[in-house]
Design a protein around this motif. Structure first.
Motif, PDB file in Angstrom:
ATOM      1  N   TRP A   1       0.837  -1.197   0.000  1.00 18.71           N
ATOM      2  CA  TRP A   1       0.000   0.000   0.000  1.00 18.71           C
ATOM      3  C   TRP A   1       0.873   1.247   0.000  1.00 18.71           C
ATOM      4  O   TRP A   1       1.879   1.308   0.710  1.00 18.71           O
ATOM      5  CB  TRP A   1      -0.858   0.046   1.260  1.00 18.71           C
TER       6      TRP A   1
ATOM      7  N   ASP B   1      -6.045  15.942  -0.599  1.00 16.14           N
ATOM      8  CA  ASP B   1      -6.392  14.930  -1.593  1.00 16.14           C
ATOM      9  C   ASP B   1      -5.191  14.008  -1.782  1.00 16.14           C
ATOM     10  O   ASP B   1      -4.068  14.486  -1.948  1.00 16.14           O
ATOM     11  CB  ASP B   1      -6.744  15.586  -2.935  1.00 16.14           C
TER      12      ASP B   1
ATOM     13  N   TRP C   1      -3.698  10.118  -3.539  1.00 23.21           N
ATOM     14  CA  TRP C   1      -3.834   8.938  -4.383  1.00 23.21           C
ATOM     15  C   TRP C   1      -3.370   7.749  -3.575  1.00 23.21           C
ATOM     16  O   TRP C   1      -2.224   7.706  -3.121  1.00 23.21           O
ATOM     17  CB  TRP C   1      -2.990   9.064  -5.650  1.00 23.21           C
TER      18      TRP C   1
ATOM     19  N   THR D   1      -2.549   3.746  -3.521  1.00 26.45           N
ATOM     20  CA  THR D   1      -2.196   2.673  -4.451  1.00 26.45           C
ATOM     21  C   THR D   1      -2.063   1.360  -3.693  1.00 26.45           C
ATOM     22  O   THR D   1      -1.433   1.309  -2.639  1.00 26.45           O
ATOM     23  CB  THR D   1      -0.858   2.980  -5.148  1.00 26.45           C
TER      24      THR D   1
ATOM     25  N   THR E   1      -2.054  -3.337  -9.986  1.00 25.89           N
ATOM     26  CA  THR E   1      -2.041  -2.098  -9.212  1.00 25.89           C
ATOM     27  C   THR E   1      -3.362  -1.392  -9.407  1.00 25.89           C
ATOM     28  O   THR E   1      -3.826  -1.229 -10.532  1.00 25.89           O
ATOM     29  CB  THR E   1      -0.883  -1.179  -9.656  1.00 25.89           C
ATOM     30  N   LEU E   2      -3.981  -0.978  -8.319  1.00 25.15           N
ATOM     31  CA  LEU E   2      -5.235  -0.248  -8.344  1.00 25.15           C
ATOM     32  C   LEU E   2      -5.015   1.083  -7.653  1.00 25.15           C
ATOM     33  O   LEU E   2      -4.486   1.126  -6.547  1.00 25.15           O
ATOM     34  CB  LEU E   2      -6.324  -1.047  -7.609  1.00 25.15           C
ATOM     35  N   GLU E   3      -5.382   2.173  -8.298  1.00 25.30           N
ATOM     36  CA  GLU E   3      -5.240   3.496  -7.703  1.00 25.30           C
ATOM     37  C   GLU E   3      -6.607   4.138  -7.566  1.00 25.30           C
ATOM     38  O   GLU E   3      -7.474   3.966  -8.420  1.00 25.30           O
ATOM     39  CB  GLU E   3      -4.369   4.398  -8.571  1.00 25.30           C
ATOM     40  N   THR E   4      -6.797   4.888  -6.484  1.00 26.72           N
ATOM     41  CA  THR E   4      -8.017   5.658  -6.292  1.00 26.72           C
ATOM     42  C   THR E   4      -7.683   6.945  -5.547  1.00 26.72           C
ATOM     43  O   THR E   4      -6.742   6.991  -4.765  1.00 26.72           O
ATOM     44  CB  THR E   4      -9.086   4.842  -5.537  1.00 26.72           C
ATOM     45  N   SER E   5      -8.437   7.980  -5.822  1.00 25.11           N
ATOM     46  CA  SER E   5      -8.232   9.273  -5.168  1.00 25.11           C
ATOM     47  C   SER E   5      -9.185   9.397  -3.988  1.00 25.11           C
ATOM     48  O   SER E   5     -10.357   9.028  -4.094  1.00 25.11           O
ATOM     49  CB  SER E   5      -8.499  10.404  -6.162  1.00 25.11           C
ATOM     50  N   ILE E   6      -8.677   9.892  -2.863  1.00 23.05           N
ATOM     51  CA  ILE E   6      -9.520  10.140  -1.695  1.00 23.05           C
ATOM     52  C   ILE E   6      -9.293  11.552  -1.195  1.00 23.05           C
ATOM     53  O   ILE E   6      -8.247  12.151  -1.428  1.00 23.05           O
ATOM     54  CB  ILE E   6      -9.256   9.126  -0.561  1.00 23.05           C
TER      55      ILE E   6
END
Length: 69
Positions: A7, A29, A31, A33, A46-51
């Protein structure tokens, strides 16, 4: 089957746990991963998301109590 987790929380923080808990020190903000690897390192995704992290509420509740004797 996943054998390792990597992570990255977007602020320099990392974890190798399967389901980690992470606390951000600064609102903003980020990212996030997750790299999950399978047996022999042959399967890697690999998965990325913005929080968005906001500051906690500073509202306090005043309570009236009795003193114990």
């Amino acid at each position: 089957q996943v054998t390792t987790w990597a992570w990255s929380f977007g602020d320099g923080g990392t974890s190798s746990g399967q389901s980690p808990t992470y606390v951000y020190s600064t609102p903003g903000d980020y990212w996030v991963t997750l790299k999950a690897t399978g047996p022999g390192g042959t399967v890697s995704k690999t998965l990325e998301t913005s929080i968005t992290i906001t500051a906690p509420s500073t509202t306090t509740k005043k309570t009236r109590g009795r003193k114990r004797r």
